[in-house]
Design an enzyme around this catalytic site. Structure first.
Site, mmCIF file in Angstrom:
data_model
loop_
_atom_site.group_PDB
_atom_site.id
_atom_site.type_symbol
_atom_site.label_atom_id
_atom_site.label_comp_id
_atom_site.label_asym_id
_atom_site.label_seq_id
_atom_site.Cartn_x
_atom_site.Cartn_y
_atom_site.Cartn_z
ATOM 1 N N HIS A 69 37.618 5.466 12.857
ATOM 2 C CA HIS A 69 38.944 6.084 12.934
ATOM 3 C C HIS A 69 39.531 5.950 14.340
ATOM 4 C CE1 HIS A 69 42.229 8.816 12.405
ATOM 5 N NE2 HIS A 69 41.666 9.842 13.040
ATOM 6 N N HIS B 233 37.783 12.936 19.491
ATOM 7 C CA HIS B 233 37.857 11.641 18.820
ATOM 8 C C HIS B 233 37.243 10.553 19.704
ATOM 9 C CE1 HIS B 233 40.824 13.814 16.381
ATOM 10 N NE2 HIS B 233 40.736 12.850 15.488
#
Length: 257
Positions: free
Chosen positions: A79, A207
């Protein structure tokens, strides 16, 4: 009795409680909104195929339209740019999708500070009280934010200065990702990072570091208040979307009572 039959019996008699940590998936489920010029995911919707009518007299079914990162969902390493070569959603070992979970609760500190950031010292203090983080397990970050989930505006909490939701500092995200044996990190908010994390260096550190380390994120959880600080087992069930960067997931917790 076998261990599996003992588990089934314990669930049946209530000595092991199963708690649903999943947000209902519907059109009103809050979704992340990125500013222009970035593209955004679509919200969840149902498209009816038939409902006991001429299109299908004996059955009801729908097409679903949604993004990978809508509602309670898993973030796979690919991602994020730092994890682009670390695996898609199908790369998660199924044995790790059932594992130990601990809950770090800062809801009392978030109530008056929606921009609260978890620091490394907070985690170390938690460990002094409760013991080490679980090997190959999940750290679930309770902020009380799930209380807002029925109201998208309150949940996203955006004003003229941007989004204001709790998250993790850069130092803490890097330490959790690289200096612990966690498999994943879960939150109650729309994403694993704080609302203000676009301004961090690096931006969106959860992230950046977690997915870059080949680990997984888990978002929009509910009912973490029903879990103890230690001792729960979670079952995380994303769809095995080949090449997918994430997936909506059903997330259940088992707690011995």
């Amino acid at each position: 009795m076998t261990q599996l039959s003992e588990l089934v019996a314990a669930v049946a008699d209530g000595s092991i409680e199963v708690i649903d940590l999943t947000a209902p998936l519907q059109a009103s489920t809050p979704i992340l909104h990125l500013p222009e010029p970035f593209a955004n995911t679509i919200p969840f919707s149902l498209e009816q195929i038939s409902a006991y009518d001429d299109s299908g007299p004996g059955w009801y079914w729908n097409n679903i339209h949604t993004g990978e990162h809508v509602g309670t969902h898993v973030d796979a390493p690919n991602h994020w740019a730092t994890g682009k070569d670390k695996g898609d959603i199908t790369s998660a070992p199924v044995s790790r999708l059932i594992g130990p979970a601990v809950v770090l609760d800062v809801s009392d500190r978030v109530a008056d500070n929606p921009d609260f950031l978890l620091e490394k010292d907070d985690v170390l203090a938690w460990q002094d009280q409760h013991g080490p983080l679980p090997e190959n397990g999940w750290l679930l970050f309770r902020t009380g934010w799930d209380e807002r989930s029925a109201d998208s505006d309150r949940f996203l909490n955006v004003d003229d200065t941007g989004s204001h939701t709790p998250g993790v500092s850069v130092e803490c995200a890097q330490w959790l990702a690289h200096e612990t044996s966690l498999f994943g990190f879960g939150v109650e908010t729309v994403g694993t990072d704080a609302g203000v994390a676009a301004g961090f260096d690096p931006m969106f550190p959860c992230h950046h570091f977690f997915l870059g380390a080949g680990k997984f994120g888990l978002t929009q959880l509910q009912n973490l208040a029903q879990l103890p600080p230690t001792g729960a087992v979670v079952v995380v069930a994303p769809l095995p979307i080949v090449g997918g960067s994430g997936s909506p997931a059903r997330v259940l917790a088992m707690v011995q009572r």
